[in-house]
Write an enzyme that holds these catalytic residues in place. Structure first.
Site, short mmCIF file in Angstrom:
data_model
loop_
_atom_site.label_atom_id
_atom_site.label_comp_id
_atom_site.label_asym_id
_atom_site.label_seq_id
_atom_site.Cartn_x
_atom_site.Cartn_y
_atom_site.Cartn_z
N TYR A 67 -7.16 1.98 2.08
CA TYR A 67 -5.81 1.05 2.52
C TYR A 67 -5.16 2.25 3.47
O TYR A 67 -5.21 2.13 4.93
CB TYR A 67 -5.37 0.62 2.20
CG TYR A 67 -4.20 0.19 2.23
CD1 TYR A 67 -4.17 -0.93 3.15
CD2 TYR A 67 -3.08 1.08 2.15
CE1 TYR A 67 -3.09 -2.04 3.26
CE2 TYR A 67 -1.98 -0.33 2.18
CZ TYR A 67 -1.90 -1.78 3.75
OH TYR A 67 -0.99 -1.71 4.27
N SER A 103 2.67 -0.09 7.68
CA SER A 103 2.74 0.07 5.32
C SER A 103 3.09 1.73 5.80
O SER A 103 2.93 2.45 6.91
CB SER A 103 1.10 -0.11 4.90
OG SER A 103 1.83 0.98 3.80
#
Length: 142
Positions: free
Chosen positions: A119, A106
């Protein structure tokens, strides 16, 4: 592979004639050592040429609202799931001097984003792991 085989209907429909021929759908929970071993044990010769690490979970909100088990779940899936598969597959790939490990990450592994602290931390860990492995594995053509 998928963690929950009861949700495989759409994948089987999309697979068409390849299902059972060049495509098999197996259960794999990347948070479980025994699941990884069981899945790899179902493969012909246990051989894997390409693995795509796509399992991931998120956690949005202020850090102080995240419980220990929630944070652990994110890291167990996003980081340790990649580690489990790499540890299981690297010996055979190195021995054969071939193989590909693809890791879906990501942009949050490169830049933190507000309320995505946990995250982002997990994806930063994955980026560091993959950067280190890439250098080490060049000599093995992996």
């Amino acid at each position: 592979t998928m963690r929950d085989l009861s949700r495989r209907g759409a994948l089987e429909a999309a697979a068409g004639a390849t299902l059972g021929d060049t495509l098999r759908i197996l259960r794999l929970d990347v948070t479980s050592d025994s699941s990884v071993a069981e899945c790899l044990g179902q493969l012909p010769d246990g051989r894997v040429d390409v693995v795509v690490n796509n399992a991931g979970v998120g956690l949005v909100g202020p850090l102080e609202s995240a419980s220990g088990p929630q944070v652990q779940r994110v890291f167990d899936t996003n980081v340790f799931g990649v580690l489990r598969l790499a540890q299981a597959l690297l010996p055979q790939m190195k021995r054969r001097r071939s193989g590909h490990i693809v890791v879906v990450s990501s942009v949050m592994g490169l830049q933190g984003v507000v309320f995505n602290d946990v995250y982002s931390a997990s994806k930063f860990a994955v980026e560091g792991l993959c950067e280190s492995l890439a250098v080490q594995l060049l000599q093995f053509n992996v």
